[in-house]
Enzyme design. Structure first.
Site, short mmCIF file in Angstrom:
data_model
loop_
_atom_site.label_atom_id
_atom_site.label_comp_id
_atom_site.label_asym_id
_atom_site.label_seq_id
_atom_site.Cartn_x
_atom_site.Cartn_y
_atom_site.Cartn_z
N CYS A 42 0.71 -1.29 -0.22
CA CYS A 42 -0.19 -0.19 0.00
C CYS A 42 0.74 1.08 0.23
CB CYS A 42 -0.99 0.01 0.78
SG CYS A 42 -1.80 1.43 0.96
N ASP A 44 0.46 3.74 1.56
CA ASP A 44 0.35 4.22 3.09
C ASP A 44 1.46 4.75 3.23
OD1 ASP A 44 -0.04 4.30 6.02
OD2 ASP A 44 -1.92 4.34 5.36
N ARG A 46 2.43 4.73 6.09
CA ARG A 46 3.10 4.20 7.52
C ARG A 46 3.82 2.63 7.18
NH1 ARG A 46 -2.23 5.09 10.15
NH2 ARG A 46 -2.53 4.17 7.56
N HIS A 98 -2.05 -4.10 5.01
CA HIS A 98 -1.70 -3.74 6.77
C HIS A 98 -2.90 -3.38 6.85
CE1 HIS A 98 -2.59 0.97 5.79
NE2 HIS A 98 -2.46 0.77 5.06
N CYS A 101 -6.06 0.22 7.27
CA CYS A 101 -5.64 0.73 5.85
C CYS A 101 -7.11 1.88 4.64
CB CYS A 101 -5.49 -0.58 4.16
SG CYS A 101 -5.34 0.01 3.10
ZN LIG Z 1 -3.12 0.95 2.96
#
Ligand SMILES: [Zn+2]
Length: 218
Positions: A42, A44, A46, A98, A101
């Site tokens: 992803c 993302d 993080r 994850h 999400c």
């Molecule tokens: Zn995500």
């Protein structure tokens, strides 16, 4: 501008630290890359791929998009996959989703967010396939479970590509994996959906291979 200058300062410090520890590091990397793994994760912020698996530059070929989706009409993802499998000859392709999400959470809602709504449609389709199970869960469990089911669906999508099936047909060593990362403790869990051949792909998605007498050219 101070924030941007800070990024360049950090970069110089990082490069210098790397060189101090291993003077040949960048010279070696500049000659070639030989990663064994393709990571599909992803976008993302993080979930930084190399960092969470403790891998150095050169060890992981990476593709990231919102909610780690593998779509058979996405030439970006397919180009990365083909290059990784056929040129770099990676031995493992990992789809790592994850928990928490934002893409999966948005797919569970009904707000309009722009172009991304089309992208998240793929996750709504996963929801629709597992609606009965998901609707029996509370909200937090449902989101977490959809994060897992989405990873599993994307591993299936990988296996359904010609790129992966042809690699198996050639006898190339290639394993597909579905993992999930927990932002709350930093740990990755294997979802147990590893695939090393076509046996788990529904037959309708099989491409004809030369060794089979299908009457259809491979
Ligand atoms: Zn995500």
């Amino acid at each position: 501008m101070a924030e941007i200058e800070q990024i360049f300062r950090q970069n110089r410090a990082w490069a210098s630290d790397r060189t101090d520890k291993d003077p040949e590091f960048f010279l070696r990397l500049s000659r070639q890359q030989t990663p064994k793994y393709l990571w599909i994760g992803c976008s993302d912020s993080r979930v930084p791929a190399n960092e969470i698996v403790g891998m150095a530059p050169g060890e992981l070929f990476v593709h990231r998009n919102i909610a780690n989706v593998v779509v058979h009409t996405d030439f970006n993802c397919l180009s990365v996959l083909q290059y990784a499998v056929e040129v770099l000859k990676v031995e493992h392709v990992v789809v790592c989703g994850h928990y928490c999400c934002g893409g999966v959470q948005a797919a569970l809602g009904h707000s309009e967010c722009g172009l991304v709504d089309n992208w998240l449609r793929h996750i709504k389709d996963v929801y629709a396939m597992h609606r009965q199970e998901l609707e029996g869960l509370d909200e937090a469990e449902r989101t977490a479970r959809l994060c897992e089911l989405n990873v599993k669906a994307q591993v299936q999508n990988l296996a359904r590509t010609k790129i992966v099936q042809h690699a198996w047909e050639r006898g190339q060593k290639l394993s597909l994996h579905g993992w999930i990362y927990d932002i709350r403790d930093g740990l990755i869990r294997d979802l147990g959906v590893r695939m090393d051949d076509r046996s788990l792909i529904p037959e309708i998605y099989h491409f004809a291979i030369a060794s089979e007498e299908t009457g259809v050219p491979a």
